[in-house]
Design a protein around this motif. Structure first.
Motif, PDB file in Angstrom:
ATOM      1  N   ALA A  39      87.599 172.641  60.105  1.00  0.00           N
ATOM      2  CA  ALA A  39      86.718 173.729  61.274  1.00  0.00           C
ATOM      3  C   ALA A  39      85.345 173.145  61.774  1.00  0.00           C
ATOM      4  CB  ALA A  39      87.404 174.504  61.191  1.00  0.00           C
ATOM      5  N   ALA A  40      85.236 172.344  61.273  1.00  0.00           N
ATOM      6  CA  ALA A  40      83.161 171.518  60.996  1.00  0.00           C
ATOM      7  C   ALA A  40      83.054 171.499  62.738  1.00  0.00           C
ATOM      8  CB  ALA A  40      82.605 170.466  60.523  1.00  0.00           C
ATOM      9  N   GLU A  41      84.413 170.464  63.607  1.00  0.00           N
ATOM     10  CA  GLU A  41      84.485 170.454  65.055  1.00  0.00           C
ATOM     11  C   GLU A  41      83.595 171.806  65.917  1.00  0.00           C
ATOM     12  OE1 GLU A  41      85.064 167.212  65.565  1.00  0.00           O
ATOM     13  OE2 GLU A  41      85.023 167.956  68.136  1.00  0.00           O
ATOM     14  N   SER A  42      84.515 173.240  65.706  1.00  0.00           N
ATOM     15  CA  SER A  42      84.360 174.299  66.232  1.00  0.00           C
ATOM     16  C   SER A  42      82.920 174.913  65.309  1.00  0.00           C
ATOM     17  CB  SER A  42      85.610 175.561  65.215  1.00  0.00           C
ATOM     18  OG  SER A  42      86.712 175.101  65.945  1.00  0.00           O
ATOM     19  N   MET A  43      82.806 174.978  64.717  1.00  0.00           N
ATOM     20  CA  MET A  43      81.419 175.654  64.047  1.00  0.00           C
ATOM     21  C   MET A  43      80.296 174.781  64.750  1.00  0.00           C
ATOM     22  SD  MET A  43      81.750 174.841  60.423  1.00  0.00           S
ATOM     23  CE  MET A  43      83.231 176.111  58.929  1.00  0.00           C
ATOM     24  N   MET A  44      80.458 173.016  65.158  1.00  0.00           N
ATOM     25  CA  MET A  44      79.257 172.537  65.607  1.00  0.00           C
ATOM     26  C   MET A  44      79.420 172.844  67.130  1.00  0.00           C
ATOM     27  SD  MET A  44      79.622 169.043  63.880  1.00  0.00           S
ATOM     28  CE  MET A  44      78.616 167.824  64.677  1.00  0.00           C
ATOM     29  N   LEU A  45      80.712 172.877  67.783  1.00  0.00           N
ATOM     30  CA  LEU A  45      80.445 173.534  69.295  1.00  0.00           C
ATOM     31  C   LEU A  45      80.016 174.733  69.462  1.00  0.00           C
ATOM     32  CD1 LEU A  45      83.830 172.968  70.584  1.00  0.00           C
ATOM     33  CD2 LEU A  45      81.670 171.547  71.435  1.00  0.00           C
ATOM     34  N   TRP A  46      80.074 176.000  68.515  1.00  0.00           N
ATOM     35  CA  TRP A  46      79.789 176.815  69.344  1.00  0.00           C
ATOM     36  C   TRP A  46      77.833 177.012  68.806  1.00  0.00           C
ATOM     37  CZ3 TRP A  46      81.628 180.182  71.802  1.00  0.00           C
ATOM     38  CH2 TRP A  46      82.628 180.113  72.320  1.00  0.00           C
ATOM     39  N   GLY A  47      77.846 176.256  67.324  1.00  0.00           N
ATOM     40  CA  GLY A  47      76.426 176.829  67.563  1.00  0.00           C
ATOM     41  C   GLY A  47      75.730 175.404  68.575  1.00  0.00           C
ATOM     42  N   ALA A  48      76.074 174.648  69.584  1.00  0.00           N
ATOM     43  CA  ALA A  48      75.841 173.540  70.500  1.00  0.00           C
ATOM     44  C   ALA A  48      75.374 175.187  71.348  1.00  0.00           C
ATOM     45  CB  ALA A  48      76.098 172.665  70.188  1.00  0.00           C
ATOM     46  N   LEU A  49      76.595 175.348  71.805  1.00  0.00           N
ATOM     47  CA  LEU A  49      76.703 175.925  73.049  1.00  0.00           C
ATOM     48  C   LEU A  49      75.770 177.181  72.808  1.00  0.00           C
ATOM     49  CD1 LEU A  49      78.070 176.944  75.736  1.00  0.00           C
ATOM     50  CD2 LEU A  49      79.194 178.132  74.766  1.00  0.00           C
ATOM     51  N   ILE A  50      75.617 178.112  71.955  1.00  0.00           N
ATOM     52  CA  ILE A  50      74.909 179.270  72.126  1.00  0.00           C
ATOM     53  C   ILE A  50      73.425 179.130  71.331  1.00  0.00           C
ATOM     54  CG2 ILE A  50      74.746 181.313  70.042  1.00  0.00           C
ATOM     55  CD1 ILE A  50      77.093 181.073  71.625  1.00  0.00           C
ATOM     56  N   GLY A  67      69.801 181.409  66.259  1.00  0.00           N
ATOM     57  CA  GLY A  67      71.364 181.735  67.542  1.00  0.00           C
ATOM     58  C   GLY A  67      72.531 180.743  67.265  1.00  0.00           C
ATOM     59  N   GLY A  68      71.949 179.544  67.153  1.00  0.00           N
ATOM     60  CA  GLY A  68      72.848 177.981  67.185  1.00  0.00           C
ATOM     61  C   GLY A  68      73.464 178.229  64.849  1.00  0.00           C
ATOM     62  N   CYS A  69      72.525 178.628  64.741  1.00  0.00           N
ATOM     63  CA  CYS A  69      73.069 179.225  63.214  1.00  0.00           C
ATOM     64  C   CYS A  69      73.962 180.036  62.660  1.00  0.00           C
ATOM     65  CB  CYS A  69      72.011 179.067  62.079  1.00  0.00           C
ATOM     66  SG  CYS A  69      70.752 177.760  62.276  1.00  0.00           S
ATOM     67  N   CYS A  70      73.417 181.510  63.642  1.00  0.00           N
ATOM     68  CA  CYS A  70      74.799 182.175  63.948  1.00  0.00           C
ATOM     69  C   CYS A  70      76.097 182.266  64.460  1.00  0.00           C
ATOM     70  CB  CYS A  70      74.060 183.299  64.385  1.00  0.00           C
ATOM     71  SG  CYS A  70      72.591 183.971  63.959  1.00  0.00           S
ATOM     72  N   ALA A  71      75.770 181.170  64.765  1.00  0.00           N
ATOM     73  CA  ALA A  71      77.155 180.668  65.668  1.00  0.00           C
ATOM     74  C   ALA A  71      77.986 179.922  64.892  1.00  0.00           C
ATOM     75  CB  ALA A  71      76.974 179.671  66.788  1.00  0.00           C
ATOM     76  N   GLY A  72      77.387 179.387  63.952  1.00  0.00           N
ATOM     77  CA  GLY A  72      77.969 178.837  63.323  1.00  0.00           C
ATOM     78  C   GLY A  72      78.800 180.119  61.681  1.00  0.00           C
ATOM     79  N   VAL A  73      77.877 180.538  61.509  1.00  0.00           N
ATOM     80  CA  VAL A  73      78.325 180.975  60.632  1.00  0.00           C
ATOM     81  C   VAL A  73      79.149 181.912  61.449  1.00  0.00           C
ATOM     82  CG1 VAL A  73      77.270 183.323  59.221  1.00  0.00           C
ATOM     83  CG2 VAL A  73      75.847 181.098  59.276  1.00  0.00           C
ATOM     84  N   VAL A  74      79.371 182.458  62.163  1.00  0.00           N
ATOM     85  CA  VAL A  74      80.434 183.260  62.416  1.00  0.00           C
ATOM     86  C   VAL A  74      81.643 182.728  62.667  1.00  0.00           C
ATOM     87  CG1 VAL A  74      81.196 184.581  64.937  1.00  0.00           C
ATOM     88  CG2 VAL A  74      78.855 184.636  63.775  1.00  0.00           C
ATOM     89  N   THR A  75      81.647 181.561  62.707  1.00  0.00           N
ATOM     90  CA  THR A  75      82.758 180.844  62.860  1.00  0.00           C
ATOM     91  C   THR A  75      83.402 180.796  61.744  1.00  0.00           C
ATOM     92  OG1 THR A  75      81.596 179.578  65.109  1.00  0.00           O
ATOM     93  CG2 THR A  75      83.816 178.824  64.025  1.00  0.00           C
ATOM     94  N   GLY A  76      82.198 180.303  60.968  1.00  0.00           N
ATOM     95  CA  GLY A  76      82.950 180.102  59.251  1.00  0.00           C
ATOM     96  C   GLY A  76      83.825 181.645  59.146  1.00  0.00           C
ATOM     97  N   LEU A  77      82.846 182.872  58.936  1.00  0.00           N
ATOM     98  CA  LEU A  77      83.806 184.050  58.564  1.00  0.00           C
ATOM     99  C   LEU A  77      84.403 184.083  58.769  1.00  0.00           C
ATOM    100  CD1 LEU A  77      80.463 186.015  57.656  1.00  0.00           C
ATOM    101  CD2 LEU A  77      81.807 184.720  56.715  1.00  0.00           C
ATOM    102  N   LEU A  78      84.850 183.592  60.212  1.00  0.00           N
ATOM    103  CA  LEU A  78      86.145 183.806  61.212  1.00  0.00           C
ATOM    104  C   LEU A  78      87.154 183.600  60.449  1.00  0.00           C
ATOM    105  CD1 LEU A  78      86.190 185.730  63.827  1.00  0.00           C
ATOM    106  CD2 LEU A  78      87.082 183.492  65.384  1.00  0.00           C
ATOM    107  N   ILE A  79      87.023 181.922  60.018  1.00  0.00           N
ATOM    108  CA  ILE A  79      87.933 181.337  59.060  1.00  0.00           C
ATOM    109  C   ILE A  79      88.473 182.267  57.726  1.00  0.00           C
ATOM    110  CG2 ILE A  79      89.078 179.404  57.757  1.00  0.00           C
ATOM    111  CD1 ILE A  79      86.833 177.996  60.171  1.00  0.00           C
ATOM    112  N   ALA A  80      87.618 182.463  57.689  1.00  0.00           N
ATOM    113  CA  ALA A  80      87.636 183.082  56.060  1.00  0.00           C
ATOM    114  C   ALA A  80      87.891 184.229  56.121  1.00  0.00           C
ATOM    115  CB  ALA A  80      86.037 183.384  55.194  1.00  0.00           C
TER     116      ALA A  80
END
Lengths: 346, 514
Positions: A39-50, A67-80
């Motif tokens: 899912a690095a793909e998703s983390m990067m996409l959200w990081g880029a947009l946010i 903001g981009g960092c936070c978006a990545g972290v949230v994506t990761g936590l969502l998977i967890a």
């Protein structure tokens, strides 16, 4: 080729490697925890947009980065959350989140800006600064290669080193590795496996998010739909080749960066563009096959050594060759399972 | 001083199985206490209760004279109880020091202080003369050394009472000797050891006192000095209820299964089947008795074709099974009731009919063109459900929804109607209710006599091997150590002595009985 041209080629290699390195590190920490990060793909996409959106709203490039960092972290936590708490299948959850992110980022872009493909016209965002290193100016090749890179290119190299120290030497890093290799062993000494997974996904998300920020606020200066274009998966390959060693993952990512740079150069010539665009991905497959063959060869050699050791002992037959074929298939079937098979066959 | 006392422990599992009933025993400081009993006697459950992995229905636990409630393994460790599991809990790529200090790492400047880890581990290892190199990688250690790492792990966390669950099962004789020396050293330093085993000579050599469990009950605690191996084996092995099966004398015909000098090495290179030879003839049941884990499952897997063997041969109806596919072996006369019915015996998510037809759907008589003849399949399945009194809704019910006994009935029904003339039955009545077990045993005997088929019965249940078998062999450490021509004439005491290694027959004595 002149030193100048080599220098600029290497400059573009480093620049193109940057998102791959972050993706590889994002996958590497997961691999150490025994997780497979697709899912690095998703983390990067959200990081880029946010990143771009926060930058546009606040006018601050640094808040955008955050903001981009936070978006990545949230994506990761969502998977967890889905896989650890919700007990969902890891692979399926990641496929779902990748598909959702691919569409979701475009939808959010449309809702905010009314544009479905890019933020270039509608959001006023900047790029992270490039760093000039005047003392390198007169060094041939190296000077051209290292000078004036984006802040995050240096950041990627630094991140690999820091991650290495974190995994090898910090208490949490040791616990992550223990969980990755034998969750029962970790649990039996009081290390919470689920907490460790959450933490791993958060760190992985952070690294992926930074990679995304580089895409939209360094490599380019706007968000374009599906701009990550498989870089998350290439990072995953890079990490798998070295079993999640951060420095090794960084170097592997740079190999893919080279093929990216070659593809870019070839686009300037008469070579067919579509074929050239395929190059980085084709290289990925070829390198994976080579690595896999090498792994199997060394494994077979190890088994043979073991068998001959057993043979030397009187009264015991040289068995184990045919028996260990299963573990061999374990290696061949997936780069991720290799570490597990290697670990458990002991 | 009393280090540990378990008083009146009763543990009943949710399925109604009574694993422990009113067990009381105590361990002194500086004592090695053996806990012995056959498989299924309740040793493991009792230790799970002590280590906080199971909660008992009744009973109290005292540690160091104080009553405690142990709620989890972590809680047990905190109270000074450590356990060395049969399956090691180690991280293979890490060093000995990292494994020993995992979770309690000393730190310096926020990072793990590797030097302190190594120092602490090395000191501990040297103190108890474990001879470990703290910087060695665990994956490169021998099994014996890995076990020592496990013991160190417990000691590093301050364990005063150490539980060792069959620690010698994975060790070579030399490693066993070393382990005993170290355990005696631990004893001297005031630690208490609970040593779980069913190897009598080890118990006699190492332990001070012994508590014997039998069928979930405590059969007394004795000082070792008051016992000898024979007495101990009689306390351990025995039948609760004597079961009788009436059967006519066998009329053995020509050989069906011939096992010749069979050899097998485990994945770790250990010899698990050591030159095993026997012959089974038409119309007889050959029983194999033995304490579990002495090669029975390897023997079953080699004969059924599930695993390859490393030497010797297995002939079924005169043809070697070596290198042949299982379907091919089955077609030439093998049927197999496996020990693990849920993974090998059936497909748990398929219907009763699919499971019954699993070995015969491709036979021409069951086909209609290229498809399965549904009418025939239904008729066959319904007939078997009726004959074996399988209680179910109907033939299309998923097999996992049935009770254990009924699942086993489906497996038995399929295997006995496959047309084979050899039936390999490995623990055919394990974990099924008394009624079903009796039915399966009687059916086995009747089929063998009426249809003149041959059968190999591997069982840890003494009642079963003694009553169902015609001839009887005893297996220990991968070797046949005794052979009897009439199973019904063997006393359980005598059998126990062979199973536990007090007596062994010479090849001459077994001549003609194999």
């Amino acid at each position: 080729m002149s030193a100048l041209r080599i220098g600029s080629f290497l400059y573009s290699v480093l620049r193109l490697s940057t998102p791959l390195i972050f993706a590889a590190l994002s996958a590497a920490i997961c691999e150490k925890a025994g997780l497979f990060n697709m899912a690095a793909e998703s983390m990067m996409l959200w990081g880029a947009l946010i990143g771009v959106m926060v930058n546009g709203w606040t006018g601050s490039v640094w808040l955008g980065f955050l903001g981009g960092c936070c978006a990545g972290v949230v994506t990761g936590l969502l998977i967890a959350l889905a896989t650890v708490k919700g007990k969902a299948d890891l692979m399926l959850a990641q496929i779902a989140i990748n598909l959702a992110s691919s569409g979701g980022t475009i939808f959010m872009l449309y809702v905010v800006t009314g544009d479905k493909s890019t933020s270039a016209m509608t959001i006023k965002s900047q790029s992270l600064p490039k760093i000039a290193l005047p003392f390198l100016k007169n060094v041939p090749v190296i000077g051209r290669m290292l000078n004036n890179q984006n802040l995050l290119t240096y950041g990627a190299i630094l991140a690999a080193i820091l991650l290495m120290i974190f995994i090898k030497r910090s208490r949490t890093g040791v616990h992550i590795r223990a969980v990755g290799e034998n969750p029962n062993a970790a649990e039996s000494v009081g290390i919470s496996v689920s907490k460790t997974y959450f933490l791993t996904w958060a760190i992985s998300g952070l690294l992926g998010g930074i990679g995304g920020v580089f895409m939209s606020m360094g490599y380019t200066s706007a968000f374009t739909k599906n701009m990550v274009a498989g870089r998350g998966y290439i990072g995953l390959c890079a990490s798998s080749m070295v079993r999640g060693n951060p420095i090794g993952a960084m170097l592997c990512a740079m190999v893919f960066g080279v093929s990216d740079a070659i593809a870019n150069q070839l686009q300037l010539t008469n070579a067919p563009v579509d074929l050239v665009m395929m190059l980085p991905y084709a290289v990925t497959i070829i390198v994976l096959i080579i690595i896999s063959v090498i792994k199997i060869r060394t494994h077979v050699r190890k088994i043979k050594n073991k068998a001959s050791q057993v043979k030397d002992q009187p009264g015991i037959l040289p068995a184990g060759l045919s028996l260990s074929l299963d573990s061999l298939y374990g290696i061949a079937s997936g780069p991720c399972s290799a570490a597990a098979a290697g670990g458990s066959s002991v | 001083m009393e280090a540990l006392k378990m008083e009146n422990i009763t543990k009943i599992y949710p399925n109604g199985f009574v694993a422990n009933k009113g067990i009381t025993f105590s361990v002194q400081e500086g004592e090695i206490h053996a806990l012995v009993g056959e498989n299924g006697a309740g040793k493991t459950t009792l230790m799970k209760v002590l280590f906080g992995m199971e909660q008992p229905q009744e009973g109290r636990i005292y540690v160091g004279g104080k009553q405690v409630k142990i709620t989890s393994p972590l809680d047990a460790i905190a109270k000074g109880v450590g356990m060395v599991h049969q399956h090691f809990m180690l991280v293979p790529s890490m060093t000995v020091a990292q494994n020993v200090t995992l979770g309690i790492e000393p730190r310096k400047h926020g990072l793990v202080d590797n030097e302190a880890c190594v120092k602490m581990t090395q000191q501990l290892s040297d103190k108890y003369q474990f001879g470990l190199d703290a910087t060695a990688t665990v994956s490169e250690l021998s099994v014996g050394l890995m076990q020592k790492v496990e013991i160190l792990k417990a000691l590093a966390r301050g364990a005063k009472v150490l539980i060792l669950d069959e620690p010698t099962a994975v060790l070579t004789p030399q490693e066993t000797k070393e382990l005993f020396e170290q355990l005696k050293l631990l004893k001297k330093s005031g630690h208490s050891v609970i040593f779980i085993s069913h190897k009598l000579e080890e118990v006699m050599e190492l332990c001070d006192n012994v508590t014997i469990l039998r069928h979930g009950y405590c059969n007394g605690s004795y000082p070792i000095s008051e016992l000898d191996e024979r007495k101990l084996s009689r306390l351990m092995v025995g039948r609760d209820v004597i079961l009788k099966i009436e059967k006519p004398d066998p009329k053995p015909g020509k050989p069906v299964l011939e096992v010749k000098n069979l050899e097998k090495l485990s994945d770790e290179g250990k010899v698990v089947l050591d030159h095993i030879s026997f012959t089974i003839r038409e119309g007889e049941v050959l029983g194999i008795a033995g304490v579990e884990g002495n090669g029975q499952n390897y023997l079953s897997d080699c004969i059924s074709g599930m695993q390859k063997y490393d030497g010797g041969d297995v002939l079924l109806n005169g043809k070697s099974i070596s290198g042949r596919k299982i379907s091919d072996i089955r077609r030439s006369g093998m049927s197999h009731i496996p020990e693990d019915r849920m993974t090998v015996g059936c497909v748990s998510t398929m219907s009763i009919m699919d499971n019954v037809m699993a070995d015969r759907f491709d036979r021409p008589e069951n086909m209609k063109g290229i498809f399965l003849d549904q009418q025939k399949a239904i008729a066959q399945t319904d007939a078997l459900i009726k004959e074996f009194e399988i209680s179910c809704d109907d033939r299309s019910e998923e097999i996992r929804l049935l009770s254990g006994g009924n699942i086993q009935k489906v497996v038995v029904a399929r295997e006995f109607t496959s047309g084979a003339n050899f039936v390999l039955a490995n623990q055919p009545t394990r974990g099924v209710d008394v009624g079903t077990a009796e039915m399966i045993r009687k059916y086995l005997v009747r089929q063998v006599r009426e249809k003149q088929i041959a059968s190999l019965l591997i069982s840890a249940d003494l009642n079963e091997v003694l009553e169902v078998s015609d001839r009887l062999l005893v297996i220990r450490q991968g070797k046949i150590v005794a052979a009897f021509s009439k199973a019904s004439m063997v006393s359980e005491d005598e059998l126990g002595e062979y199973m536990l290694g007090i007596k062994t027959m010479t090849p001459d004595e077994m001549e003609g009985l194999l």
